[in-house]
Design an enzyme around this catalytic site. Structure first.
Site, PDB file in Angstrom:
ATOM      1  N   PHE A   1       6.267  -3.034   3.488  1.00 28.15           N
ATOM      2  CA  PHE A   1       7.546  -3.246   4.153  1.00 28.15           C
ATOM      3  C   PHE A   1       8.449  -2.066   3.810  1.00 28.15           C
ATOM      4  CE2 PHE A   1      11.251  -6.479   4.814  1.00 28.15           C
ATOM      5  CZ  PHE A   1      11.411  -6.024   6.107  1.00 28.15           C
TER       6      PHE A   1
ATOM      7  N   VAL B   1       5.951   5.151 -14.691  1.00 26.18           N
ATOM      8  CA  VAL B   1       7.198   5.225 -13.950  1.00 26.18           C
ATOM      9  C   VAL B   1       6.929   4.791 -12.510  1.00 26.18           C
ATOM     10  CG1 VAL B   1       9.105   6.690 -13.208  1.00 26.18           C
ATOM     11  CG2 VAL B   1       7.964   7.142 -15.387  1.00 26.18           C
TER      12      VAL B   1
ATOM     13  N   TYR C   1       9.932  -8.983 -21.010  1.00 28.82           N
ATOM     14  CA  TYR C   1       8.865  -8.886 -20.014  1.00 28.82           C
ATOM     15  C   TYR C   1       7.844 -10.010 -20.174  1.00 28.82           C
ATOM     16  CZ  TYR C   1       5.852  -6.804 -16.532  1.00 28.82           C
ATOM     17  OH  TYR C   1       5.108  -6.611 -15.394  1.00 28.82           O
TER      18      TYR C   1
ATOM     19  N   ALA D   1       0.789  -1.237   0.000  1.00 21.45           N
ATOM     20  CA  ALA D   1       0.000   0.000   0.000  1.00 21.45           C
ATOM     21  C   ALA D   1       0.815   1.278   0.000  1.00 21.45           C
ATOM     22  CB  ALA D   1      -0.908   0.016   1.244  1.00 21.45           C
TER      23      ALA D   1
END
Length: 399
Positions: free
Chosen positions: A74, A275, A236, A49
Site C-alpha cells: 500500500f 534500520v 518491545y 513487498a
C-alpha cells in the site's frame, strides 16, 4: 523537480526516485554476487513487498533463483510536483530491473488486509502463474480495518504492567536523553495491537489462497519477527508489540495443520535489528542499533536486510537445507546479533553513552545513512541538487 529530504521525527516526508533505484540496484548486485540458490522458489507472492524485509525477500527470490514474483503493498503514487513514497519508487525500480532481466514481476497496490486485494491477488496468480510455491508475509502497518467485522484497529507501542524508562537518541541530532513511557491502560489496546500486527491476517491469506487452489504442492510460507536484547524487552518483546509477535508465532501451528495435505510448511524467521521505517519509530531501538552496527562491523559480521534475506533463503529455506529451529520452533537469523560477545560489547557501550561521546563510540552515522538510504538519499553518486522526474510509474500497475 529538485527533491531534498524533508524529515519530521522518525519519518522522511520525501523520497528520491533515482536514489531508490540505486538502492534497489545495490541489493540486486549483492544477491547476484552470491550465486544461484539451488532448489529455490520459482513462483513467489510477497505480501508487504515494497520496503524492508519484504522487498529484500522479493529481490532475493527473483535474482537468487529466477523466481516470478507478485508483490502486494500500500503505497502513494507519484504525481506532478509530489514525490511518491519510497515503496512506490522501490517497486518501480525493481520491476524495471526485473523486466529487463527477463523476469516476471507484477504488483498490486492496495489494502492487503482487505478481502478485495486478496481476491485481486488470487485472480492474478490464476491468470499468470497458476500457483505459488512461496508466500512471504511481511506487512508493517499501524492500523487495520478488519475485513470481516469492519472494525478499525490501531496498534500501540507501550510496555505492559509498569512504566519504562531508559536512554534514547534523536538520531538526527545525536542528542541522548531519557524517555519514560507509561504502561498500556487497558486490555483493549493490547487486543487492538494483536489485531493489527498478529497472525490473523496471515492466516486469512493462507486460507483464501488455499481455498482458491493457488498454493503449490510443498508450498512454504514465512513471516518475520524480532526478539532483541533484554534492554528492549519492556518496550518491545514484553510490551504490546511482543504480544502481537507471540500471536504471529503461534499462528505457525495453525498454518502447518492447514497446509498438511499439500505437504506445505510455515515458518517464522526471527531477524536482526536493522534500520527500517518501523524500527525508527521505536524509542531506545535507534540507539541500540547504532551500537550494534559498530560492534558487528568491527567484527566483520554486519548484515543489512538483503544480506539477511539472502542468508535466510540460501542457508535455511533452500539449497536442500532443513532449517534448524529454536525451542519455540522459529528460524533464527538474528544469531550473529545475539552472540554473547556482541551483546556484551553493546551493553558496555550503552552504559557509558552520552551525547558528547556518541559519535566516537557508536555508528550513529551508519544509522543515519541507512535511514536516508531507505528514502533514496545519501548515495554519493546521486546529484540531489539536480532536477529529477518525480513522476515514475510502476510498469505492471495501470494508472
Amino acid at each position: 523537480m529538485i527533491i531534498q529530504p524533508r524529515v519530521r521525527g522518525f519519518i522522511c516526508l520525501t523520497s528520491h526516485p533515482e536514489g531508490t533505484a540505486q538502492h534497489i540496484k545495490n541489493q540486486i548486485d549483492y544477491v547476484k554476487s552470491q550465486g544461484e540458490i539451488s532448489n529455490g522458489p520459482k513462483k513467489v507472492l510477497v505480501i508487504g513487498a515494497s520496503t524492508g524485509f519484504g522487498l529484500a525477500s522479493r529481490i532475493t527470490a527473483a535474482y537468487g533463483s529466477g523466481a516470478a514474483t507478485i508483490g502486494v503493498f500500500f503505497e502513494k503514487p507519484a504525481a506532478p510536483g509530489k514525490p511518491g513514497t519510497a515503496g512506490w519508487y522501490n517497486t518501480a525500480a525493481f520491476e524495471k530491473e526485473a523486466h529487463a532481466a527477463g523476469l516476471y514481476a507484477k504488483s498490486i497496490n492496495g489494502d492487503a488486509f482487505s478481502d478485495d486485494i486478496k481476491q485481486q491477488t488470487i485472480d492474478l496468480i490464476k491468470a499468470d502463474l497458476g500457483q505459488v510455491d512461496l508466500v512471504i508475509y511481511s506487512l508493517a502497518s499501524p492500523r487495520r480495518t478488519h475485513p470481516k467485522t469492519g472494525v478499525a484497529h490501531a496498534s500501540v507501542l507501550k510496555p505492559i504492567g509498569q512504566s519504562f524508562t531508559n536512554k534514547t537518541v534523536d538520531f538526527h541530532t545525536g542528542v541522548i536523553s531519557d524517555i519514560s513511557i507509561q504502561p498500556v491502560e487497558n486490555e483493549e489496546d493490547i487486543e487492538n495491537t494483536i489485531a493489527v500486527m498478529g497472525g490473523e491476517d496471515w492466516k486469512f491469506w493462507i486460507e483464501e489462497l488455499k481455498e482458491a487452489g493457488v498454493l503449490a504442492e510443498g508450498v512454504k510460507t514465512v513471516a518475520y519477527s524480532y526478539i532483541g536484547p533484554e534492554l528492549t524487552y519492556p518496550i518491545y518483546r514484553n510490551g504490546t508489540i511482543g504480544k502481537a509477535k507471540d500471536d504471529l508465532e503461534d499462528t505457525v501451528t495453525v498454518l502447518n495443520d492447514m497446509l498438511q495435505d499439500l505437504n506445505g510448511i510455515s515458518y517464522v524467521s526471527v531477524n536482526k535489528a536493522l534500520v527500517t521505517q518501523s524500527s525508527s519509530a521505536i524509542p531506545v531501538v535507534p540507539l541500540y542499533i547504532s551500537f550494534l552496527y559498530k560492534v558487528m562491523k568491527e567484527k566483520g559480521i554486519h548484515e543489512g536486510t538483503i544480506e539477511q534475506m539472502q542468508r535466510l533463503f540460501a542457508e535455511k529455506l533452500y539449497n536442500n537445507n532443513t532449517p534448524t529451529l529454536d525451542e519455540k520452533g522459529r528460524i533464527r537469523v538474528d544469531d550473529l546479533e545475539m552472540r554473547a560477545d556482541v551483546q556484551a560489547e553493546v551493553d558496555a557501550l550503552w552504559q557509558k553513552a552520552t551525547t558528547e561521546n556518541l559519535e566516537e563510540i557508536s555508528d550513529i552515522k551508519g544509522y543515519r545513512d541507512d535511514f536516508f538510504n531507505l528514502f533514496g538519499f545519501n548515495f554519493d553518486n546521486i546529484n540531489y541538487d539536480a532536477d529529477t522526474n518525480e513522476v515514475v510509474n510502476i510498469p505492471s500497475i495501470k494508472s
